[in-house]
Motif scaffolding. Structure first.
Motif, mmCIF file in Angstrom:
data_model
loop_
_atom_site.group_PDB
_atom_site.id
_atom_site.type_symbol
_atom_site.label_atom_id
_atom_site.label_comp_id
_atom_site.label_asym_id
_atom_site.label_seq_id
_atom_site.Cartn_x
_atom_site.Cartn_y
_atom_site.Cartn_z
ATOM 1 N N GLN A 91 -23.289 -82.972 44.162
ATOM 2 C CA GLN A 91 -23.622 -83.942 45.207
ATOM 3 C C GLN A 91 -25.090 -83.785 45.614
ATOM 4 O O GLN A 91 -25.813 -84.772 45.761
ATOM 5 C CB GLN A 91 -22.710 -83.760 46.422
ATOM 6 C CG GLN A 91 -21.280 -84.136 46.173
ATOM 7 C CD GLN A 91 -20.353 -83.716 47.311
ATOM 8 O OE1 GLN A 91 -20.698 -82.916 48.174
ATOM 9 N NE2 GLN A 91 -19.151 -84.269 47.301
ATOM 10 N N PHE A 92 -25.516 -82.534 45.795
ATOM 11 C CA PHE A 92 -26.904 -82.259 46.183
ATOM 12 C C PHE A 92 -27.866 -82.753 45.109
ATOM 13 O O PHE A 92 -28.867 -83.410 45.414
ATOM 14 C CB PHE A 92 -27.078 -80.760 46.444
ATOM 15 C CG PHE A 92 -28.477 -80.380 46.830
ATOM 16 C CD1 PHE A 92 -29.028 -80.806 48.023
ATOM 17 C CD2 PHE A 92 -29.236 -79.570 46.004
ATOM 18 C CE1 PHE A 92 -30.321 -80.451 48.389
ATOM 19 C CE2 PHE A 92 -30.524 -79.206 46.355
ATOM 20 C CZ PHE A 92 -31.068 -79.654 47.540
ATOM 21 N N GLN A 93 -27.574 -82.448 43.852
ATOM 22 C CA GLN A 93 -28.445 -82.864 42.750
ATOM 23 C C GLN A 93 -28.539 -84.383 42.654
ATOM 24 O O GLN A 93 -29.563 -84.912 42.228
ATOM 25 C CB GLN A 93 -27.948 -82.277 41.429
ATOM 26 C CG GLN A 93 -28.084 -80.775 41.327
ATOM 27 C CD GLN A 93 -29.530 -80.309 41.245
ATOM 28 O OE1 GLN A 93 -30.390 -80.991 40.734
ATOM 29 N NE2 GLN A 93 -29.782 -79.116 41.761
ATOM 30 N N ASP A 94 -27.488 -85.092 43.055
ATOM 31 C CA ASP A 94 -27.518 -86.556 43.059
ATOM 32 C C ASP A 94 -28.443 -87.104 44.142
ATOM 33 O O ASP A 94 -28.941 -88.220 44.032
ATOM 34 C CB ASP A 94 -26.115 -87.135 43.283
ATOM 35 C CG ASP A 94 -25.227 -87.020 42.061
ATOM 36 O OD1 ASP A 94 -25.743 -86.762 40.948
ATOM 37 O OD2 ASP A 94 -23.994 -87.175 42.227
ATOM 38 N N MET A 95 -28.690 -86.306 45.197
ATOM 39 C CA MET A 95 -29.494 -86.766 46.318
ATOM 40 C C MET A 95 -30.930 -86.280 46.304
ATOM 41 O O MET A 95 -31.791 -86.912 46.913
ATOM 42 C CB MET A 95 -28.847 -86.307 47.635
ATOM 43 C CG MET A 95 -27.549 -86.985 47.945
ATOM 44 S SD MET A 95 -26.902 -86.502 49.561
ATOM 45 C CE MET A 95 -26.031 -85.001 49.121
ATOM 46 N N ALA A 96 -31.204 -85.155 45.640
ATOM 47 C CA ALA A 96 -32.498 -84.501 45.811
ATOM 48 C C ALA A 96 -33.117 -84.068 44.488
ATOM 49 O O ALA A 96 -32.418 -83.703 43.548
ATOM 50 C CB ALA A 96 -32.333 -83.280 46.713
ATOM 51 N N ASP A 97 -34.453 -84.116 44.471
ATOM 52 C CA ASP A 97 -35.241 -83.497 43.406
ATOM 53 C C ASP A 97 -35.708 -82.161 43.971
ATOM 54 O O ASP A 97 -36.495 -82.123 44.920
ATOM 55 C CB ASP A 97 -36.439 -84.367 43.035
ATOM 56 C CG ASP A 97 -36.024 -85.639 42.318
ATOM 57 O OD1 ASP A 97 -35.144 -85.567 41.434
ATOM 58 O OD2 ASP A 97 -36.580 -86.705 42.644
ATOM 59 N N VAL A 98 -35.219 -81.051 43.402
ATOM 60 C CA VAL A 98 -35.381 -79.739 44.033
ATOM 61 C C VAL A 98 -35.989 -78.724 43.078
ATOM 62 O O VAL A 98 -35.767 -78.767 41.873
ATOM 63 C CB VAL A 98 -34.022 -79.234 44.577
ATOM 64 C CG1 VAL A 98 -33.016 -79.049 43.461
ATOM 65 C CG2 VAL A 98 -34.186 -77.959 45.393
ATOM 66 N N THR A 99 -36.760 -77.812 43.666
ATOM 67 C CA THR A 99 -37.261 -76.627 42.980
ATOM 68 C C THR A 99 -36.748 -75.420 43.739
ATOM 69 O O THR A 99 -36.968 -75.303 44.952
ATOM 70 C CB THR A 99 -38.806 -76.607 42.956
ATOM 71 O OG1 THR A 99 -39.271 -77.763 42.260
ATOM 72 C CG2 THR A 99 -39.338 -75.358 42.286
ATOM 73 N N PHE A 100 -36.036 -74.511 43.034
ATOM 74 C CA PHE A 100 -35.545 -73.284 43.635
ATOM 75 C C PHE A 100 -36.469 -72.140 43.239
ATOM 76 O O PHE A 100 -36.794 -71.990 42.052
ATOM 77 C CB PHE A 100 -34.124 -72.961 43.140
ATOM 78 C CG PHE A 100 -33.075 -73.894 43.659
ATOM 79 C CD1 PHE A 100 -32.547 -73.727 44.927
ATOM 80 C CD2 PHE A 100 -32.612 -74.945 42.877
ATOM 81 C CE1 PHE A 100 -31.569 -74.581 45.406
ATOM 82 C CE2 PHE A 100 -31.628 -75.802 43.350
ATOM 83 C CZ PHE A 100 -31.111 -75.628 44.609
ATOM 84 N N ILE A 101 -36.869 -71.337 44.215
ATOM 85 C CA ILE A 101 -37.779 -70.227 43.970
ATOM 86 C C ILE A 101 -37.122 -68.938 44.462
ATOM 87 O O ILE A 101 -36.757 -68.845 45.643
ATOM 88 C CB ILE A 101 -39.120 -70.431 44.716
ATOM 89 C CG1 ILE A 101 -39.746 -71.766 44.275
ATOM 90 C CG2 ILE A 101 -40.054 -69.258 44.473
ATOM 91 C CD1 ILE A 101 -40.912 -72.205 45.141
ATOM 92 N N LEU A 102 -36.952 -67.943 43.576
ATOM 93 C CA LEU A 102 -36.470 -66.627 43.979
ATOM 94 C C LEU A 102 -37.675 -65.800 44.393
ATOM 95 O O LEU A 102 -38.721 -65.844 43.732
ATOM 96 C CB LEU A 102 -35.748 -65.923 42.827
ATOM 97 C CG LEU A 102 -34.246 -66.198 42.715
ATOM 98 C CD1 LEU A 102 -33.972 -67.621 42.404
ATOM 99 C CD2 LEU A 102 -33.609 -65.266 41.750
#
Length: 103
Positions: A87-98
């Motif tokens: 659901q989140f991926q359908d709404m947002a273009d995201v970059t995750f940083i550890l």
């Protein structure tokens, strides 16, 4: 050792901000905060770029404090989390940083 994940993202074109924020409050925040691996999960809306007239490069920022990365892997592999992630991926273009904390 705890890990902090920072997610920087913008909503995809056509995604209503109010609808995303209601979903985040009702679904994403309570579900992720209930995971055994999570110390704290918070979502922030960007307001302004300090000292500038320019809009922030990202509309939202998530801070995910993970107590146990092995458990986190198991948590996010669960069917319920896979559904929320989709659901989140359908709404947002995201970059995750550890991240690793200095000092």
């Amino acid at each position: 050792m705890a890990t902090r994940i920072i997610a920087l993202f913008n909503l995809k074109p056509g995604i209503d901000r109010a609808a995303y924020e209601e979903w985040a409050r009702a679904v994403d925040l309570p579900t992720v905060n209930a995971l055994p691996s999570i110390t704290e999960f918070a979502v922030f809306r960007s307001v302004v770029t300090l000292g500038s007239e320019a809009p922030p490069p990202y509309q939202y920022i998530e801070i995910i404090d993970v107590a146990d990365m092995d458990q986190f892997g198991r948590d996010i592999a669960a069917e319920a989390m896979q559904k929320i992630a989709a659901q989140f991926q359908d709404m947002a273009d995201v970059t995750f940083i550890l991240t690793d904390k200095l000092g």
